[in-house]
Design an enzyme around this catalytic site. Structure first.
Site, PDB file in Angstrom:
ATOM      1  N   ARG A   1      23.481 -25.101 -18.672  1.00 55.20           N
ATOM      2  CA  ARG A   1      23.765 -24.727 -19.840  1.00 55.20           C
ATOM      3  C   ARG A   1      24.656 -26.061 -20.494  1.00 55.20           C
ATOM      4  O   ARG A   1      24.580 -26.006 -21.637  1.00 55.20           O
ATOM      5  CB  ARG A   1      24.694 -23.526 -19.761  1.00 55.20           C
ATOM      6  CG  ARG A   1      24.068 -22.332 -19.794  1.00 55.20           C
ATOM      7  CD  ARG A   1      24.787 -21.090 -19.531  1.00 55.20           C
ATOM      8  NE  ARG A   1      23.766 -19.789 -19.716  1.00 55.20           N
ATOM      9  CZ  ARG A   1      24.018 -18.567 -19.572  1.00 55.20           C
ATOM     10  NH1 ARG A   1      25.528 -18.435 -19.273  1.00 55.20           N
ATOM     11  NH2 ARG A   1      23.101 -17.751 -19.636  1.00 55.20           N
TER      12      ARG A   1
ATOM     13  N   LYS B   1      14.688  -2.548 -13.459  1.00 55.09           N
ATOM     14  CA  LYS B   1      14.474  -1.286 -14.149  1.00 55.09           C
ATOM     15  C   LYS B   1      13.496  -1.357 -15.361  1.00 55.09           C
ATOM     16  O   LYS B   1      13.420  -2.407 -16.045  1.00 55.09           O
ATOM     17  CB  LYS B   1      15.868  -0.997 -14.860  1.00 55.09           C
ATOM     18  CG  LYS B   1      16.660  -0.492 -13.658  1.00 55.09           C
ATOM     19  CD  LYS B   1      18.036   0.080 -14.280  1.00 55.09           C
ATOM     20  CE  LYS B   1      18.798   0.806 -12.971  1.00 55.09           C
ATOM     21  NZ  LYS B   1      20.252   0.953 -13.473  1.00 55.09           N
TER      22      LYS B   1
ATOM     23  N   GLY C   1      18.171 -14.714 -16.521  1.00 56.86           N
ATOM     24  CA  GLY C   1      18.799 -15.581 -15.633  1.00 56.86           C
ATOM     25  C   GLY C   1      18.362 -15.777 -14.227  1.00 56.86           C
ATOM     26  O   GLY C   1      18.247 -16.514 -13.417  1.00 56.86           O
TER      27      GLY C   1
ATOM     28  N   GLY D   1      19.842 -11.747 -21.902  1.00 54.85           N
ATOM     29  CA  GLY D   1      19.909 -10.515 -22.887  1.00 54.85           C
ATOM     30  C   GLY D   1      19.456 -11.159 -24.180  1.00 54.85           C
ATOM     31  O   GLY D   1      18.531 -10.577 -25.122  1.00 54.85           O
TER      32      GLY D   1
END
Ligand code: AMP
Length: 399
Positions: A39, A200, A353, A376
């Site tokens: 990053r 999920k 990630g 996200g």
């Protein structure tokens, strides 16, 4: 060109003081050593461009989730790493908008870099507080957002702050992120294959729904595959299941069929009685998961099937590991998929990630066209959402 986002190249920033919202939320070990500086590296082109244009640069980021000042969450290690990577001094402020930061910002000369302390040391950051935003904005003349990983959050340094700058734009990294996501959704080269996994269905339901009319093939692996297998009537033992989403999973399968999308589910799994590294494992067809056991990775037959399915792809989007990759025994499916995706001739985009970790661990990072820096945020773009941090950076047609 990406879209209607104001680019750093569209504005005249010669000799200005610029505020760059970065994402230096990097992983650290127990001794606060940075274990992955991707990053930090990703923002360097924007910082260099500003310096080359005679700017003085103020960098701001969050790190972790502290509620108040806590030296464990100081951005000092990030400042040191950046200094080393750029072979250039990075002045560190002792606070965010306190006396030290303000004084150092005021005295900053062209070509110098100042890093503010962790934005989350200020309570107003996560509250999108306008007072904090105003204080931050008072330090510079131009706002640049290059923190894609936080653009889905309406925080003071991401959203509120944009109200206090006349001149604002996206840095190179943010632009690249938006442009890749846009191309995927709006004009992917076909065949377009989405590979989804992770724990999920609920976390990716909206992305799946939005992607379905756009893809040619959908490959589903990881824990989420079991809700789909169950919806098809399989006995999945103790594998991960979201019972309340069975109907939704069924709808996706039916809708996919009606749209002509080829959907692939694991035909075999690596099963174990418990999710641990010393568990005995069995490779079983998806129809034969022993009662009380759970599927923790896709099996070798699924890997071959998925490899076949992506062999003609021109665009691949991958989000979510194929199994519990954190445990070696259950990481093979994800590692193999990483190799096959990397060696394909498609444009390959990896989001999330965990998936980026798999690709790095497999040693395939250099062979992937683009690895998103935001989990996200990248998912929300694929879901078709407008990100609060990106909206204020769009050009207004009548202005
Ligand atoms: P997500 O954050 O939803 O992308 O999920 C990532 C997590 O899914 C990783 O931590 C994996 O260990 C986990 N995962 C992948 N496959 C399975 C599985 N078959 N059973 C349980 N967890 C899984």
């Amino acid at each position: 060109m990406s879209s209607d986002i104001i680019s750093i190249k569209d504005i005249d920033l010669a000799n200005k003081k610029v505020f760059i919202r970065c994402d230096f939320n990097v992983p650290q070990d127990d001794f606060l050593n940075i274990t992955d500086d991707r990053r930090i590296r990703s923002v360097i082109p924007t910082i260099r461009y500003c310096l080359d244009n005679g700017c003085s640069v103020i960098l701001a980021s969050h790190l972790g989730r502290p509620k108040e000042f806590n030296s464990k969450y100081s951005l000092e290690p990030a400042a040191k790493r950046l200094a080393r990577l750029m072979s250039k001094e990075v002045i560190m402020a002792k606070d965010v908008v306190g006396e030290d930061a303000k004084r150092k910002a005021l005295n900053l000369k062209a070509g110098e870099i100042l890093m503010l302390e962790n934005l989350r040391f200020e309570k107003g950051e996560t509250k999108n507080d306008e007072n904090l935003a105003k204080e931050l904005a008072s330090m510079a003349e131009i706002y640049i957002n290059d923190a894609f990983g936080v653009c889905h959050r309406a925080h003071a340094s991401v959203e509120a702050i944009t109200k206090f700058f006349k001149i604002k734009c996206a840095g190179f990294l943010l632009q690249k992120e938006i442009s890749f996501a846009n191309n995927l959704i709006k004009h992917p080269t076909r065949p377009f294959v989405a590979v989804v996994g992770g724990s999920k269905v609920s976390g990716k339901l909206q992305a799946l729904t939005n992607l379905l009319p756009k893809v040619d093939k959908l490959i589903i692996g990881g824990g989420m595959a079991f809700t789909f297998l169950k919806a098809l009537g399989y006995d999945i033992g103790n594998s991960l299941l979201e019972e309340e989403l069975l109907e939704e999973a069924n709808k996706i399968l039916v809708k996919g069929k009606n749209l002509g999308v080829k959907i692939y589910l694991p035909v075999d799994v690596v099963a174990a009685a418990s999710c641990s590294s010393d568990a005995v494992v069995k490779f079983v067809p998806s129809q034969e998961i022993p009662s009380g056991w759970m599927g923790l990775d896709i099996g070798p037959a699924s890997v071959r099937l998925f490899r076949e399915a992506i062999s003609d792809a021109q665009t691949i989007w991958w989000n979510g590991p194929m199994g519990v990759f954190e445990i070696d025994k259950f990481s093979k499916g994800s590692i193999k998929m990483s190799h096959y995706i990397a060696e394909s001739y498609a444009t390959t985009v990896v989001g999330g990630g965990d998936t980026a970790d798999v690709v790095a661990r497999a040693g395939d990072a250099d062979e992937i066209t683009f690895i998103s820096t935001g989990g996200g945020a990248s998912l929300e773009l694929i879901e078709g959402k407008e990100l609060p941090g990106v909206k204020p950076l769009r050009m207004k047609v009548n202005e």
